[in-house]
Scaffold this active site. Structure first.
Site, short mmCIF file in Angstrom:
data_model
loop_
_atom_site.label_atom_id
_atom_site.label_comp_id
_atom_site.label_asym_id
_atom_site.label_seq_id
_atom_site.Cartn_x
_atom_site.Cartn_y
_atom_site.Cartn_z
NE ARG A 1 35.36 6.36 51.01
CZ ARG A 1 34.97 5.43 51.86
NH1 ARG A 1 34.52 5.75 53.05
NH2 ARG A 1 35.03 4.15 51.52
CE LYS B 1 29.25 3.73 58.71
NZ LYS B 1 29.20 5.02 58.04
NE ARG C 1 35.12 -2.49 51.29
CZ ARG C 1 34.47 -1.36 51.51
NH1 ARG C 1 33.81 -1.17 52.64
NH2 ARG C 1 34.46 -0.40 50.60
NE ARG D 1 38.36 7.00 56.96
CZ ARG D 1 38.60 5.69 56.92
NH1 ARG D 1 37.74 4.90 56.31
NH2 ARG D 1 39.67 5.18 57.49
#
Length: 559
Positions: free
Chosen positions: A269, A249, A414, A254
């Site tokens: 992102r 990670k 999510r 991103r």
């Protein structure tokens, strides 16, 4: 279609806080919107001109806007500026200036939505020498023909300060209601294309069947799949069915990379087009990816002189830079670590299992010094995964991601198919909805901030605490400058802020609280960083906070 009709919609939306009524108002408006305007009206209703991923921006600040209104009305800029001090809203002050207009055009004609949108396009696309003067002229022309209420909302659209309470979830439901289609199909089409204009037109012209056939399009970013948190490697393996792909990670930003022949476009992102600010990454991608047409996803990491990762804010500095980019490339070199492929050679890959997508990614990417594959370990051995976890931490990364090998890619969702494993309780990304003026030497700046989590069902932001620590004096000055145009209401020392700004907050723990409508409160919250890469709707949700609270309580019980 007259712009006055859209201004009327804005007015009605401002009068109510009921989501059902707002949805009906927007739905009824979409029903009567001409086909040729359906591409643009959803975004204007949201208070925008272009989708977030469109690299065009108006580039108009308060000063230029006031100058345009002054040119159109004959009211001095100083008078308009003084009016804002009384109204607290430049839009309201523009409306007042238009009521007092000292000059009239003999050739005045009612504004149409088409004319307003085309003017905004001209403002966004003008460049080079004299561009500010041209922007001024374009804006002054539409303000000359604007009625007071129209001017109020034109100003708010230009500045991005619309306050009608219409968020993405409400727009989804309004499109579904307007054209008699299923909301989940509208959601799916939007997650795949991030384009409400395209989705609305498809819903009207082709109904459910058309929405079901919507596919990924290179050049339109896909809403990113999100992850939940695991307490440990062992817990993550249990959730994954005993075997998982573990990846580093990275502490970066991103990004989603779209490659179409020689054209490479990179989205943050937040789905903003950041291509121009990172030409070094663009060239590295062209060298590493030979496929003609593909969409890959990864983490862009700033690398220090020692080869170790630097905090993600360094990447955001690269994103913000518009000038002297060559100098910034030398100061903050970047490394792209790719972890997924969403489209390859003419076909979407999101319905394939993750293990298969990884194989496609490995065959697509030829690593070089700046583009690499995210380091991965596939294992069913907790000890092996634990060792990999500690290696990642020693290298300066945040921890690990655990991914189900059979998981499909679910845009915008999510779920527990991806889990984050970090050594500390996860920081939260929350939205500023209020603030208080400071005292003493800080009396001229906002000194503490009411922070909120997002409730996507209601399209609301519910408070979870106040944060007043972690800020430098420079931070507070910058926040005050940024938040002043977003002040909705002021009472004594307290100001209500339009929910636009996302910040990262750390805290000691999450507590149950009867004080806040959310039902939760953060204990000892502390400011960490601005999250310019996130929109308010991408902030952590109330459900997320509830999950972290449960996770925290389980962790306490184990100690």
């Amino acid at each position: 279609m007259r712009y006055a009709e859209l201004a009327g919609l804005y007015t009605e939306l401002e009068k109510t806080t009921l989501k059902t009524l707002k949805t009906r108002l927007v739905s009824d408006f979409l029903k009567r919107t001409p086909d040729e305007l359906l591409n643009v009206v959803p975004y204007l209703v949201l208070g925008k001109v272009f989708p977030d991923w469109d690299e065009r921006e108006l580039g108009v600040g308060e000063k230029l806007l006031m100058k345009a209104v002054s040119t159109a009305t004959g009211i001095s800029e100083r008078e308009i500026e003084n009016s804002v001090k009384d109204t607290g809203d430049l839009g309201e002050s523009v409306a007042l200036a238009l009521k007092r207009k000292k000059q009239r055009s003999f050739f005045s004609q009612p504004l149409t939505i088409k004319r307003v949108y085309e003017t905004f396009v001209k403002v966004a696309e003008v460049s080079g020498s004299g561009s500010q003067e041209k922007k001024l002229k374009y804006l002054a022309n539409i303000f000359m023909d604007a009625e007071p209420t129209e001017g109020k909302y034109l100003a708010r659209t230009v500045l991005g300060t619309m306050r009608t309470g219409v968020a993405e979830g409400l727009m989804r439901d309004a499109i579904a209601s307007a054209f008699g289609v299923r909301a989940e199909l509208v959601e799916r089409a939007y997650m795949l294309t991030s384009d409400f204009g395209y989705v609305a037109r498809t819903a009207k012209e082709r109904g459910d069947e058309g929405l079901e056939m919507v596919e990924i399009q290179v050049g339109k970013p896909i809403r990113p799949m999100l992850a939940q948190v695991a307490a440990s490697v062992k817990e993550a393996l249990g959730e994954m069915g005993g075997k998982a792909a573990f990846e580093i990670k990275y502490d970066g930003a991103r990004v989603q990379v779209h490659k179409d022949s020689d054209r490479v476009t990179i989205y943050s992102r937040r789905l903003e087009n950041v291509t121009r600010s990172i030409p070094d990454t663009v060239e590295a991608v062209k060298e590493a990816i030979k496929a003609d047409s593909t969409i890959v996803e990864g983490e862009l990491v700033a690398v220090g002189e020692d080869g170790r990762p630097r905090p993600f804010q360094y990447v955001l500095r690269r994103f913000r830079r518009k000038y002297n980019i060559d100098e910034m490339i030398k100061k903050i070199p970047l490394e792209l670590n790719l972890f997924d492929v969403l489209y390859a050679e003419g076909k979407g890959t999101i319905d394939l299992q993750f293990a298969e997508r990884r194989k496609i990614l490995e065959s697509t990417v030829h690593e070089n010094g700046s583009v690499k594959l995210a380091k991965q370990l596939v294992t069913d051995e907790p000890n092996e995964a634990e060792k990999f976890y500690h290696e990642a931490l020693e290298l300066g990364h945040e921890g690990l991601m655990a991914k189900r090998l059979d998981a499909v890619y679910e845009p915008g969702n999510r779920g527990k198919k991806w889990l984050k494993i970090k050594p500390t309780m996860e920081d939260l990304d929350l939205v500023i909805i209020g603030a208080e003026w400071g005292e003493g030497r800080r009396a001229h700046v906002l000194g503490s901030f009411l922070i909120a989590a997002y409730d996507p069902e209601q399209g609301r932001f519910l408070p979870v605490g106040k944060v007043g620590s972690g800020f430098t004096d420079e931070d507070l000055l910058e926040f005050t400058k940024t938040l002043k145009p977003l002040i909705v209401h002021e009472e004594g020392k307290y100001v209500e802020i339009e929910p636009k700004i996302v910040i990262e907050v750390t805290y000691q723990e999450i507590q149950r609280s009867p004080k806040y409508q959310s039902g939760f409160a953060l204990r000892f919250p502390r400011y960490v960083a601005m999250r310019e890469d996130k929109s308010p709707e991408e902030a952590d949700t109330l459900e997320r906070i509830a999950q972290l609270y449960d996770f925290q309580e389980k962790f306490k019980a184990k100690r």
